[in-house]
Structure formats: structure tokens, C-alpha cells
Design a protein around this motif. Structure first.
Motif, PDB file in Angstrom:
ATOM      1  N   ARG A 126      34.812  19.317  25.479  1.00 14.42           N
ATOM      2  CA  ARG A 126      35.087  18.692  24.184  1.00 14.42           C
ATOM      3  C   ARG A 126      36.533  18.220  24.086  1.00 14.42           C
ATOM      4  NH1 ARG A 126      33.853  15.278  20.255  1.00 14.42           N
ATOM      5  NH2 ARG A 126      35.258  15.632  18.497  1.00 14.42           N
ATOM      6  N   ARG A 127      37.494  19.068  24.431  1.00 15.02           N
ATOM      7  CA  ARG A 127      38.896  18.656  24.384  1.00 15.02           C
ATOM      8  C   ARG A 127      39.142  17.486  25.330  1.00 15.02           C
ATOM      9  NH1 ARG A 127      42.701  24.107  24.055  1.00 15.02           N
ATOM     10  NH2 ARG A 127      41.852  24.922  22.097  1.00 15.02           N
ATOM     11  N   GLY A 128      38.565  17.566  26.498  1.00 16.19           N
ATOM     12  CA  GLY A 128      38.715  16.473  27.450  1.00 16.19           C
ATOM     13  C   GLY A 128      38.089  15.194  26.946  1.00 16.19           C
ATOM     14  N   PHE A 129      36.967  15.314  26.261  1.00 13.11           N
ATOM     15  CA  PHE A 129      36.280  14.142  25.737  1.00 13.11           C
ATOM     16  C   PHE A 129      37.139  13.446  24.681  1.00 13.11           C
ATOM     17  CE2 PHE A 129      32.996  12.149  22.947  1.00 13.11           C
ATOM     18  CZ  PHE A 129      32.547  11.218  23.879  1.00 13.11           C
ATOM     19  N   VAL A 130      37.816  14.222  23.849  1.00 13.15           N
ATOM     20  CA  VAL A 130      38.707  13.641  22.841  1.00 13.15           C
ATOM     21  C   VAL A 130      39.846  12.878  23.520  1.00 13.15           C
ATOM     22  CG1 VAL A 130      40.338  14.174  20.988  1.00 13.15           C
ATOM     23  CG2 VAL A 130      38.127  15.353  21.086  1.00 13.15           C
ATOM     24  N   ARG A 131      40.420  13.461  24.571  1.00 10.83           N
ATOM     25  CA  ARG A 131      41.482  12.772  25.307  1.00 10.83           C
ATOM     26  C   ARG A 131      40.956  11.490  25.951  1.00 10.83           C
ATOM     27  NH1 ARG A 131      43.193  18.206  26.711  1.00 10.83           N
ATOM     28  NH2 ARG A 131      41.851  18.174  28.557  1.00 10.83           N
ATOM     29  N   LEU A 132      39.757  11.575  26.506  1.00  8.54           N
ATOM     30  CA  LEU A 132      39.183  10.399  27.157  1.00  8.54           C
ATOM     31  C   LEU A 132      38.940   9.285  26.143  1.00  8.54           C
ATOM     32  CD1 LEU A 132      37.935   9.058  29.671  1.00  8.54           C
ATOM     33  CD2 LEU A 132      35.750  10.093  29.020  1.00  8.54           C
ATOM     34  N   CYS A 133      38.409   9.641  24.994  1.00  8.82           N
ATOM     35  CA  CYS A 133      38.145   8.624  23.966  1.00  8.82           C
ATOM     36  C   CYS A 133      39.436   7.950  23.505  1.00  8.82           C
ATOM     37  CB  CYS A 133      37.431   9.261  22.777  1.00  8.82           C
ATOM     38  SG  CYS A 133      35.733   9.775  23.137  1.00  8.82           S
ATOM     39  N   LYS A 134      40.521   8.719  23.464  1.00 12.79           N
ATOM     40  CA  LYS A 134      41.808   8.130  23.125  1.00 12.79           C
ATOM     41  C   LYS A 134      42.248   7.149  24.202  1.00 12.79           C
ATOM     42  CE  LYS A 134      46.652   9.350  22.271  1.00 12.79           C
ATOM     43  NZ  LYS A 134      47.642  10.473  22.199  1.00 12.79           N
ATOM     44  N   ALA A 135      42.048   7.529  25.463  1.00 18.08           N
ATOM     45  CA  ALA A 135      42.469   6.672  26.580  1.00 18.08           C
ATOM     46  C   ALA A 135      41.710   5.359  26.595  1.00 18.08           C
ATOM     47  CB  ALA A 135      42.288   7.413  27.902  1.00 18.08           C
ATOM     48  N   ILE A 136      40.416   5.409  26.305  1.00 21.73           N
ATOM     49  CA  ILE A 136      39.590   4.200  26.394  1.00 21.73           C
ATOM     50  C   ILE A 136      39.445   3.492  25.048  1.00 21.73           C
ATOM     51  CG2 ILE A 136      38.319   5.131  28.368  1.00 21.73           C
ATOM     52  CD1 ILE A 136      36.046   5.866  26.509  1.00 21.73           C
ATOM     53  N   ASP A 137      40.193   4.005  24.048  1.00 20.55           N
ATOM     54  CA  ASP A 137      40.192   3.394  22.713  1.00 20.55           C
ATOM     55  C   ASP A 137      38.788   3.348  22.114  1.00 20.55           C
ATOM     56  OD1 ASP A 137      41.345   2.279  20.474  1.00 20.55           O
ATOM     57  OD2 ASP A 137      41.218   0.220  21.218  1.00 20.55           O
ATOM     58  N   ARG A 138      38.119   4.514  22.167  1.00 20.32           N
ATOM     59  CA  ARG A 138      36.776   4.625  21.587  1.00 20.32           C
ATOM     60  C   ARG A 138      36.730   5.839  20.666  1.00 20.32           C
ATOM     61  NH1 ARG A 138      32.383   1.992  23.850  1.00 20.32           N
ATOM     62  NH2 ARG A 138      31.322   2.913  22.048  1.00 20.32           N
ATOM     63  N   SER A 139      37.461   5.763  19.560  1.00 22.47           N
ATOM     64  CA  SER A 139      37.444   6.860  18.599  1.00 22.47           C
ATOM     65  C   SER A 139      36.063   7.059  18.008  1.00 22.47           C
ATOM     66  CB  SER A 139      38.468   6.601  17.487  1.00 22.47           C
ATOM     67  OG  SER A 139      38.179   5.379  16.812  1.00 22.47           O
ATOM     68  N   ASP A 140      35.235   5.996  18.027  1.00 19.38           N
ATOM     69  CA  ASP A 140      33.875   6.133  17.503  1.00 19.38           C
ATOM     70  C   ASP A 140      33.070   7.140  18.307  1.00 19.38           C
ATOM     71  OD1 ASP A 140      34.142   4.102  19.591  1.00 19.38           O
ATOM     72  OD2 ASP A 140      31.984   3.793  19.312  1.00 19.38           O
ATOM     73  N   LEU A 141      33.315   7.190  19.604  1.00 17.74           N
ATOM     74  CA  LEU A 141      32.605   8.174  20.433  1.00 17.74           C
ATOM     75  C   LEU A 141      33.092   9.586  20.143  1.00 17.74           C
ATOM     76  CD1 LEU A 141      32.469   6.367  23.897  1.00 17.74           C
ATOM     77  CD2 LEU A 141      30.611   6.653  22.241  1.00 17.74           C
ATOM     78  N   ALA A 142      34.395   9.736  19.910  1.00 16.67           N
ATOM     79  CA  ALA A 142      34.930  11.057  19.591  1.00 16.67           C
ATOM     80  C   ALA A 142      34.338  11.596  18.303  1.00 16.67           C
ATOM     81  CB  ALA A 142      36.445  10.995  19.494  1.00 16.67           C
ATOM     82  N   ASP A 143      33.984  10.711  17.364  1.00 21.71           N
ATOM     83  CA  ASP A 143      33.412  11.122  16.084  1.00 21.71           C
ATOM     84  C   ASP A 143      31.886  11.143  16.092  1.00 21.71           C
ATOM     85  OD1 ASP A 143      35.987  11.289  15.082  1.00 21.71           O
ATOM     86  OD2 ASP A 143      35.982   9.214  14.351  1.00 21.71           O
TER      87      ASP A 143
END
Length: 387
Positions: free
Chosen positions: A256-273
Motif C-alpha cells: 500500500r505505501r509503495g502503491f501511493v509512492r508509485l501513483c505519485k510518480a506516474i501522476d495517477r492520484s486517481d488510482l491511489a484513491d
């Protein structure tokens, strides 16, 4: 004495191929005098690649026999064995990877040798161990390390055929295990004055490497089968391919923490939410949806672009490097992980050990020519004459 005024360890190596020479080479790096005992035909490792049908030279021999002396002895004769005893009487360590039955025929079984030389550290390297019904079964690392230990089973994807691993990985792991045991036994000898028998094998080191999986097996009675990458246990520890064809691994164990970092890197905050990926368990449950999504995304840019974005966001990842890239990796050079080895007429940078003590540039070293140091031990040379 070595350069610091410390008495040099004396090591006798009766070994061939990779593992025993590799363990002795690590001791040679620490200023030990290593006397390599060879038959008149030489260690078959001198032609390691030729034994597998290649017409190329064998730089592995140069790597694993750096800084040693070579003495030719015929151990089939009493005089040859007597010459070896002369060397063992002065040695601190004896390393061998002969099979137990061969050692017994040569009067070199551990109990016999340690009885004659009670301060000697005797290091035995075998395929499956000194005891048991298969003790004399020959084993190279593909069989003893990869196959019999269970490592290969853990790599199998249902429906796929077993991969053929590159040879030597088990041998190098076993060499390190032997080295660790030898150094520990030498320390204990300082306290007790007594030598020790050090044992390791391809089977033991292979089982050790997969010790975590075996622990799960022992406690829970089984593990899930390996899955294809499209259905791996978590998308956050999986391989992906960039637009330029380069493969890399995400290595975010904390999904989960890694997924949040990844979503930030790829500019996909929608996936993080996205509620489908709100927890590590949900990320795993919805992997069949997330992996194809990431596949399409990563296929849109070259690896260099993802490297920049991942590093900025702190994503845990690594590219799948080629051997050429490994040897040019600045991290290896900056940390003195490469050392010069003389191979033929040239000097080549090679990885000599998996650890560094007081990092500093080392002089170039080379493997000995067959029998090069036979005359160094005059008693040995004369005693080696066949009866």
C-alpha cells in the motif's frame, strides 16, 4: 608475515572446479599462503568452459585461483601422500571437495587427518554431505544446489518447463559458506587450541538459501505455487517492461505505501484513491486488473523516463541489468567491489568477494601456472616422484 606484521595463515587446497578454489581464494585475499595441490593433468577448472564444449578460455579459473601457489602431487602414491602430510603439518587450514569415498582411499578422511594434525581446520565441501546413502553421489550445482534443495521447484511456474540455471551460482554460495565456517573455526581455535571440522555442501547451502520457504513449509504444511507474472502474488513486486524493451522490477514489499509512492510518480492520484487498491490485501485481490493497467502505462515511456520519475518519488525498484551493465555500474567501482585479475596477457576487473575489509585498491593478481611452485617445496617435489 604479511604487510602488517601478522603471521600468514597457511592453507592447503585439494580442490577442483569452483567451490573449494573459491573458498581458498577468499583466504588468499586476506594474505593467506594458499598451496593448491593439483594432479599432473591439472585442476579441470583450468578448462572450465572447454569442458562444456566451448573453445573460449576460462577466466573463472583466473578469478578463483588468484594469488595461489600450485604444487603437483600424485596422491595415488605413498610418497605423494607423505608429501601432502608434510604440507598439512605446517598448515592452518585444509580445504577439499573430494568425495568421502575418495578421501578414505587416500587416507584423508576427516577423522584420520584431524587425528594426525589436531590444530588443523579441516574444511569439507561436498555435493550432499559427508554421511548418508548419497554421500558419494557426484553433484554439480545445477543438481545439488538448484534441483535437490528445492530452489528450482520454487521457481517453477505451473505448466512451464524448468529453466536451466547458469552454472556456478551454487558453488560460489558454497564457497562463501565454507569461508565463513573456516574463519569461525580459526577464531575458536584461538580460544581452545584445537582444530575443527567444517562441513558444507551444495544441498545444505541450497536449503539455507530457501530457508524462509522451508520454514513456511515446516509450520504451515505448504506454500502457494509460483505464479506467472500476470497473476503474481502482488503487482508491487513484479516485473514490467518499458517502451524501449527494458525490463525492471518494482520491489515494494509494503504494497500500500509503495502503491501511493508509485501513483505519485506516474501522476495517477486517481488510482491511489481507488477503493479497489485501498489496502495491501485489496491490491493483491485486484491484481488481475492492476497488472495489465501498469503494463500499458509502463509501455508508454522508455526506462530512463521511469527511472527519473521513480527516483524523484522514492519508488523502490531496480532495472534488470545485463552483465555488461553490472561491470560498468559506478556503484561497484566507487565501493571497490571490482579488483584487477591477470588473465592471460591482460588485466581484467572482476568481482572477487561479496564483502570488503578496509576498502582500498588491490594489486593485480593471477592464478598460478600448473606446478609453478613445485620447486618451492623441495621436500614435496622430491617426494612426489612416483614409486
Amino acid at each position: 608475515m604479511d604487510g602488517e606484521g601478522i603471521p600468514r595463515l597457511k592453507v592447503v587446497e585439494l580442490g577442483s572446479w569452483l567451490a573449494a578454489p573459491g573458498a581458498a581464494a577468499l583466504l588468499a585475499d586476506l594474505s593467506a599462503q594458499v598451496i593448491k595441490i593439483e594432479p599432473a593433468t591439472g585442476d579441470p577448472g583450468r578448462d572450465f568452459l572447454g569442458a562444456m564444449g566451448s573453445d573460449k578460455t576460462s577466466p573463472t579459473f583466473s578469478l578463483l585461483n588468484r594469488g595461489k601457489d600450485s604444487v603437483v602431487l600424485d596422491l595415488a602414491t605413498r610418497s605423494g601422500r607423505g608429501a601432502l602430510d608434510i604440507l598439512l603439518a605446517e598448515a592452518d587450514v585444509f580445504i577439499t571437495n573430494l568425495r568421502p569415498g575418495s578421501l578414505e582411499r587416500l587416507e584423508l578422511a576427516p577423522d584420520k587427518v584431524t587425528a594426525r594434525f589436531p590444530r588443523l581446520i579441516y574444511a569439507s565441501i561436498t555435493g550432499t554431505g559427508l554421511r548418508g546413502p548419497d554421500r558419494d553421489t557426484g553433484a554439480f550445482d545445477v543438481g545439488g544446489f538448484w534441483a535437490r534443495s528445492g530452489l528450482m521447484h520454487q521457481m517453477l511456474v505451473p505448466g512451464a518447463t524448468p529453466p536451466v540455471p547458469t552454472g556456478g551460482y551454487g558453488d560460489m554460495t558454497m564457497a562463501l559458506a565454507a569461508y565463513a565456517g573456516i574463519v569461525s573455526a580459526l577464531l575458536r581455535r584461538e580460544w581452545t587450541g584445537k582444530g575443527r571440522l567444517v562441513e558444507t555442501s551444495l544441498l545444505q547451502t541450497g536449503a539455507y538459501v530457501m530457508g524462509g520457504d522451508l520454514a513456511v513449509q515446516a509450520v504451515h504444511g505448504g506454500m502457494g505455487a509460483q505464479q506467472p507474472r500476470a497473476d503474481c502474488r502482488t503487482p508491487m513486486v513484479n516485473s514490467y517492461r518499458a517502451a524501449d524493451g527494458r525490463w525492471f522490477f518494482l520491489t515494494e514489499i509494503d504494497s500500500r505505501r509503495g502503491f501511493v509512492r508509485l501513483c505519485k510518480a506516474i501522476d495517477r492520484s486517481d488510482l491511489a484513491d481507488d477503493p479497489r487498491f485501498a489496502t495491501a490485501r485489496l491490491i493483491r485481490q485486484h491484481r488481475a486488473e492492476l497488472i495489465p493497467l501498469l503494463d500499458r502505462l509502463f509501455a508508454s515511456e522508455p526506462l530512463a523516463r521511469w527511472q527519473l520519475l521513480f527516483d524523484q518519488a522514492g519508488v523502490l525498484w531496480q532495472k534488470i541489468a545485463s552483465p555488461e551493465e553490472v561491470l560498468s555500474d559506478p556503484q561497484l567501482h566507487e565501493n571497490n567491489m571490482l579488483n584487477p585479475i591477470i588473465d592471460g596477457d591482460g588485466i581484467v576487473s572482476m568481482v572477487t568477494s561479496p564483502f570488503t575489509i578496509d576498502p582500498a585498491p588491490r594489486p593485480a593478481r593471477r592464478a598460478p601456472r600448473l606446478g609453478e611452485h613445485g620447486s618451492f617445496h623441495r621436500a614435496t617435489q622430491s617426494a612426489a616422484t612416483p614409486e
